[in-house]
Design a protein around this motif. Structure first.
Motif, PDB file in Angstrom:
ATOM      1  N   MET A   1       1.227   6.244   8.851  1.00  0.00           N
ATOM      2  CA  MET A   1       1.813   5.236   9.695  1.00  0.00           C
ATOM      3  C   MET A   1       1.833   3.897   8.947  1.00  0.00           C
ATOM      4  O   MET A   1       0.825   3.468   8.400  1.00  0.00           O
ATOM      5  CB  MET A   1       1.003   5.121  10.986  1.00  0.00           C
ATOM      6  CG  MET A   1       1.521   4.127  11.957  1.00  0.00           C
ATOM      7  SD  MET A   1       0.416   4.170  13.374  1.00  0.00           S
ATOM      8  CE  MET A   1       1.323   3.378  14.568  1.00  0.00           C
ATOM      9  N   ALA A   2       2.955   3.256   8.927  1.00  0.00           N
ATOM     10  CA  ALA A   2       3.110   1.992   8.208  1.00  0.00           C
ATOM     11  C   ALA A   2       2.340   0.876   8.893  1.00  0.00           C
ATOM     12  O   ALA A   2       2.309   0.773  10.115  1.00  0.00           O
ATOM     13  CB  ALA A   2       4.579   1.629   8.110  1.00  0.00           C
ATOM     14  N   LYS A   3       1.730   0.039   8.074  1.00  0.00           N
ATOM     15  CA  LYS A   3       1.036  -1.145   8.568  1.00  0.00           C
ATOM     16  C   LYS A   3       1.944  -2.346   8.435  1.00  0.00           C
ATOM     17  O   LYS A   3       2.770  -2.416   7.532  1.00  0.00           O
ATOM     18  CB  LYS A   3      -0.231  -1.413   7.755  1.00  0.00           C
ATOM     19  CG  LYS A   3      -1.364  -0.497   8.007  1.00  0.00           C
ATOM     20  CD  LYS A   3      -2.580  -0.981   7.224  1.00  0.00           C
ATOM     21  CE  LYS A   3      -3.781  -0.134   7.521  1.00  0.00           C
ATOM     22  NZ  LYS A   3      -4.970  -0.629   6.806  1.00  0.00           N
ATOM     23  N   LYS A   4       1.745  -3.317   9.323  1.00  0.00           N
ATOM     24  CA  LYS A   4       2.406  -4.607   9.190  1.00  0.00           C
ATOM     25  C   LYS A   4       1.455  -5.520   8.426  1.00  0.00           C
ATOM     26  O   LYS A   4       0.360  -5.814   8.901  1.00  0.00           O
ATOM     27  CB  LYS A   4       2.714  -5.191  10.563  1.00  0.00           C
ATOM     28  CG  LYS A   4       3.840  -4.483  11.287  1.00  0.00           C
ATOM     29  CD  LYS A   4       4.055  -5.046  12.680  1.00  0.00           C
ATOM     30  CE  LYS A   4       4.640  -6.427  12.612  1.00  0.00           C
ATOM     31  NZ  LYS A   4       4.960  -6.975  13.961  1.00  0.00           N
ATOM     32  N   ILE A   5       1.870  -5.935   7.240  1.00  0.00           N
ATOM     33  CA  ILE A   5       1.033  -6.760   6.384  1.00  0.00           C
ATOM     34  C   ILE A   5       1.719  -8.102   6.173  1.00  0.00           C
ATOM     35  O   ILE A   5       2.895  -8.157   5.823  1.00  0.00           O
ATOM     36  CB  ILE A   5       0.764  -6.067   5.038  1.00  0.00           C
ATOM     37  CG1 ILE A   5       0.089  -4.712   5.272  1.00  0.00           C
ATOM     38  CG2 ILE A   5      -0.079  -6.966   4.135  1.00  0.00           C
ATOM     39  CD1 ILE A   5      -0.060  -3.860   4.037  1.00  0.00           C
ATOM     40  N   ASN A  84       4.711   0.083   3.627  1.00  0.00           N
ATOM     41  CA  ASN A  84       4.306  -0.798   4.721  1.00  0.00           C
ATOM     42  C   ASN A  84       5.351  -1.880   4.951  1.00  0.00           C
ATOM     43  O   ASN A  84       6.139  -2.197   4.062  1.00  0.00           O
ATOM     44  CB  ASN A  84       2.954  -1.459   4.398  1.00  0.00           C
ATOM     45  CG  ASN A  84       1.838  -0.454   4.286  1.00  0.00           C
ATOM     46  OD1 ASN A  84       1.547   0.278   5.209  1.00  0.00           O
ATOM     47  ND2 ASN A  84       1.223  -0.386   3.122  1.00  0.00           N
ATOM     48  N   GLU A  85       5.335  -2.453   6.138  1.00  0.00           N
ATOM     49  CA  GLU A  85       6.218  -3.576   6.452  1.00  0.00           C
ATOM     50  C   GLU A  85       5.509  -4.852   6.008  1.00  0.00           C
ATOM     51  O   GLU A  85       4.422  -5.163   6.482  1.00  0.00           O
ATOM     52  CB  GLU A  85       6.465  -3.617   7.955  1.00  0.00           C
ATOM     53  CG  GLU A  85       7.354  -4.735   8.401  1.00  0.00           C
ATOM     54  CD  GLU A  85       7.526  -4.770   9.904  1.00  0.00           C
ATOM     55  OE1 GLU A  85       7.704  -5.873  10.427  1.00  0.00           O
ATOM     56  OE2 GLU A  85       7.476  -3.704  10.549  1.00  0.00           O
ATOM     57  N   VAL A  86       6.106  -5.570   5.075  1.00  0.00           N
ATOM     58  CA  VAL A  86       5.466  -6.748   4.491  1.00  0.00           C
ATOM     59  C   VAL A  86       6.284  -7.993   4.820  1.00  0.00           C
ATOM     60  O   VAL A  86       7.498  -8.013   4.656  1.00  0.00           O
ATOM     61  CB  VAL A  86       5.321  -6.611   2.959  1.00  0.00           C
ATOM     62  CG1 VAL A  86       4.722  -7.863   2.351  1.00  0.00           C
ATOM     63  CG2 VAL A  86       4.475  -5.391   2.617  1.00  0.00           C
ATOM     64  N   SER A  87       5.578  -9.033   5.293  1.00  0.00           N
ATOM     65  CA  SER A  87       6.215 -10.336   5.508  1.00  0.00           C
ATOM     66  C   SER A  87       5.482 -11.370   4.672  1.00  0.00           C
ATOM     67  O   SER A  87       4.301 -11.218   4.370  1.00  0.00           O
ATOM     68  CB  SER A  87       6.178 -10.719   6.992  1.00  0.00           C
ATOM     69  OG  SER A  87       4.845 -10.779   7.473  1.00  0.00           O
ATOM     70  N   LEU A  88       6.230 -12.412   4.280  1.00  0.00           N
ATOM     71  CA  LEU A  88       5.682 -13.462   3.428  1.00  0.00           C
ATOM     72  C   LEU A  88       5.834 -14.818   4.087  1.00  0.00           C
ATOM     73  O   LEU A  88       6.870 -15.105   4.685  1.00  0.00           O
ATOM     74  CB  LEU A  88       6.431 -13.531   2.094  1.00  0.00           C
ATOM     75  CG  LEU A  88       6.302 -12.385   1.126  1.00  0.00           C
ATOM     76  CD1 LEU A  88       7.243 -12.580  -0.034  1.00  0.00           C
ATOM     77  CD2 LEU A  88       4.884 -12.270   0.632  1.00  0.00           C
ATOM     78  N   ASN A  89       4.828 -15.647   3.924  1.00  0.00           N
ATOM     79  CA  ASN A  89       4.907 -17.046   4.321  1.00  0.00           C
ATOM     80  C   ASN A  89       4.708 -17.850   3.040  1.00  0.00           C
ATOM     81  O   ASN A  89       3.586 -17.981   2.547  1.00  0.00           O
ATOM     82  CB  ASN A  89       3.835 -17.377   5.353  1.00  0.00           C
ATOM     83  CG  ASN A  89       3.911 -18.795   5.840  1.00  0.00           C
ATOM     84  OD1 ASN A  89       4.603 -19.631   5.266  1.00  0.00           O
ATOM     85  ND2 ASN A  89       3.188 -19.088   6.902  1.00  0.00           N
ATOM     86  N   LEU A  90       5.795 -18.379   2.510  1.00  0.00           N
ATOM     87  CA  LEU A  90       5.773 -19.056   1.217  1.00  0.00           C
ATOM     88  C   LEU A  90       5.716 -20.574   1.325  1.00  0.00           C
ATOM     89  O   LEU A  90       5.847 -21.269   0.320  1.00  0.00           O
ATOM     90  CB  LEU A  90       7.011 -18.665   0.395  1.00  0.00           C
ATOM     91  CG  LEU A  90       7.200 -17.180   0.122  1.00  0.00           C
ATOM     92  CD1 LEU A  90       8.497 -16.946  -0.646  1.00  0.00           C
ATOM     93  CD2 LEU A  90       6.022 -16.597  -0.618  1.00  0.00           C
TER      94      LEU A  90
END
Length: 108
Positions: A1-5, A84-90
């Motif tokens: 199962m994919a994690k939200k990272i 995994n689902e990856v989001s970035l805050n740059l």
């Protein structure tokens, strides 16, 4: 199962980091900080003690681009964007960080 990272670059302002975490509702957060912003990263982590979010804090040099890129690539292998689902805050941290992390994660 994919994690939200969610990966967030920590600068002197905590609010953008906090808001990014609240908006993405991740399973795991990677806070990238410098020696100077370690306290800010820990303060943000403490704002989420009532959640099940796993936090990892990673300290990086502020301006040594080759070391920054190496760390960004290591983080990429840990979070496994294809799995995994990856989001970035740059928005926080140094411009060197933003450039390196954009380069490494732009196709995720």
């Amino acid at each position: 199962m994919a994690k939200k990272i969610h990966i967030s670059l920590v600068g002197a302002q905590r609010e953008p980091v906090y808001n990014g975490i609240k908006q993405t509702t991740p399973d795991m957060v990677v806070l990238v900080h410098s020696e100077r912003t370690e306290g800010d990263a820990k303060a943000v982590q403490n704002m989420f003690t009532d959640t099940d979010i796993d936090f990892t804090l990673i300290q990086m040099k502020a301006t040594q681009y080759s070391a920054i890129m190496e760390t960004a690539l290591q983080i990429n292998t840990i979070v496994k964007p294809g799995e995994n689902e990856v989001s970035l805050n740059l928005v926080g941290g140094t411009k060197f960080w933003a450039l390196a992390f954009f380069d490494v994660f732009r196709d995720t």
